[in-house]
Design an enzyme around this catalytic site. Sequence first.
Site, PDB file in Angstrom:
ATOM      1  N   SER A 205     -14.686  40.673  -2.208  1.00  0.00           N
ATOM      2  CA  SER A 205     -14.601  40.110  -0.821  1.00  0.00           C
ATOM      3  C   SER A 205     -13.417  40.167  -0.082  1.00  0.00           C
ATOM      4  O   SER A 205     -13.249  39.829   1.095  1.00  0.00           O
ATOM      5  CB  SER A 205     -14.856  38.280  -0.801  1.00  0.00           C
ATOM      6  OG  SER A 205     -15.910  37.922  -1.786  1.00  0.00           O
TER       7      SER A 205
ATOM      8  N   HIS B  55     -20.429  44.798  -0.044  1.00  0.00           N
ATOM      9  CA  HIS B  55     -20.210  43.456  -0.106  1.00  0.00           C
ATOM     10  C   HIS B  55     -21.393  42.872   0.363  1.00  0.00           C
ATOM     11  O   HIS B  55     -22.131  42.568   1.257  1.00  0.00           O
ATOM     12  CB  HIS B  55     -19.171  43.130   1.113  1.00  0.00           C
ATOM     13  CG  HIS B  55     -18.706  41.641   1.008  1.00  0.00           C
ATOM     14  ND1 HIS B  55     -18.085  41.336   2.234  1.00  0.00           N
ATOM     15  CD2 HIS B  55     -18.763  40.811  -0.028  1.00  0.00           C
ATOM     16  CE1 HIS B  55     -17.654  39.977   1.984  1.00  0.00           C
ATOM     17  NE2 HIS B  55     -18.111  39.687   0.646  1.00  0.00           N
TER      18      HIS B  55
ATOM     19  N   GLU C 278     -22.314  44.511   3.959  1.00  0.00           N
ATOM     20  CA  GLU C 278     -21.287  44.971   4.533  1.00  0.00           C
ATOM     21  C   GLU C 278     -20.587  46.379   3.654  1.00  0.00           C
ATOM     22  O   GLU C 278     -20.293  45.973   2.511  1.00  0.00           O
ATOM     23  CB  GLU C 278     -20.128  43.991   4.711  1.00  0.00           C
ATOM     24  CG  GLU C 278     -19.023  44.225   5.561  1.00  0.00           C
ATOM     25  CD  GLU C 278     -18.204  42.914   5.821  1.00  0.00           C
ATOM     26  OE1 GLU C 278     -17.941  42.083   4.794  1.00  0.00           O
ATOM     27  OE2 GLU C 278     -17.689  42.844   6.903  1.00  0.00           O
TER      28      GLU C 278
ATOM     29  N   ASN D 213     -15.394  38.217   6.832  1.00  0.00           N
ATOM     30  CA  ASN D 213     -14.502  37.174   6.444  1.00  0.00           C
ATOM     31  C   ASN D 213     -13.319  37.098   7.576  1.00  0.00           C
ATOM     32  O   ASN D 213     -12.908  35.861   7.978  1.00  0.00           O
ATOM     33  CB  ASN D 213     -13.989  37.377   5.220  1.00  0.00           C
ATOM     34  CG  ASN D 213     -15.144  36.753   4.347  1.00  0.00           C
ATOM     35  OD1 ASN D 213     -15.831  36.023   4.499  1.00  0.00           O
ATOM     36  ND2 ASN D 213     -14.645  37.212   2.864  1.00  0.00           N
TER      37      ASN D 213
END
Length: 290
Positions: free
Chosen positions: A119, A140, A152, A190
């Site tokens: 992440s 991801h 992702e 994120n």
Amino acid sequence: MSIERIYVIGAGLMGHGIAQVSAAAGKQVTLADRTMEMAEKGKARIGANLARQVEKGKLEASDADELLARITPAQGADGAAGHGIVIEAVFEDEAVKRETWEALTRSADPDAIFASNTSSISITGLATSTDRPAKFIGLHFFSPVPVMGLIEIIRGLETDDATYDACRNLAEELGKTVIESKDMPGFLVNRMLGPFINEAVFALMESTGTAEDIDTGAKLGLNHPMGPLELSDFIGNDVMLNVMDVLYRGFGDPKFRAAPLLRQMVTAGHLGRKAGRGFYTYDESGKKVG
Ligand SMILES: NC(=O)c1ccc[n+]([C@@H]2O[C@H](COP(=O)([O-])OP(=O)(O)OC[C@H]3O[C@@H](n4cnc5c(N)ncnc54)[C@H](O)[C@@H]3O)[C@@H](O)[C@H]2O)c1
């Protein structure tokens, strides 16, 4: 050319989900963890997920059995030979990941693609612990993997087009929508989520509004399914603090500084739902009680 055999290493929350969606797409999957017992536990978790679907009439029992039969538990990183791709979902710890990739480099076929589900750790950096930075990429997934529709894909500095194309094709075979991100701190999702949650914590810390009103504002005013504070509790306040620290260190920009209240809550052990206490309190089953 489609990838048919997948080695998933790390059979925890993410790894078992990745193995499940891969087997559901007809792939042969090896699901590895530190011990055979842990790998088998990951497979049993998939069995329980499938049993629930069968109970609800969403899946035939025979299809569930066939799907499970495509998943073989294994121990460690030594069995990666004969797999077109290795997907790594071990702990979010750079030293552990590097050691795992070094071992995988020794066992995997020379042309196998290497994908990390990290992440927050740099894909370009992790690639240097292998012999193939051009074939190293970030895949991801989001939790819970069978439910969330997004992958992702992160291209490291040296990732080549063939590797990207093969991964995009695989992601689509798994029924996921792909977004592509360069290898920058927080990637795309994120980088947006961290500051959003962090700002909500600042608003709470400054007594601009109550936790309930901040969350209701996001739900009814922005049409978000969860408010930022309940989402932070759900993900883990420690995980969100780590996201902010990664963004802050990676960009060196003060706009990413973590809210002091978020750090204080982590220090106090108020990690969210998993700890029974965060911005809200939870009972043993994880239900919000206050
Ligand atoms: N939890 C999430 O919502 C989420 C979302 C996207 C990405 N990720 C990333 O996915 C990865 C895994 O996270 P998780 O939440 O599944 O963690 P987890 O703790 O549930 O699972 C990690 C698994 O890796 C295994 N493991 C650790 N070291 C190993 C080694 N050397 N060899 C083999 N197996 C090993 C552990 O035994 C454990 O079963 C992390 O990089 C995390 O950042 C997590």
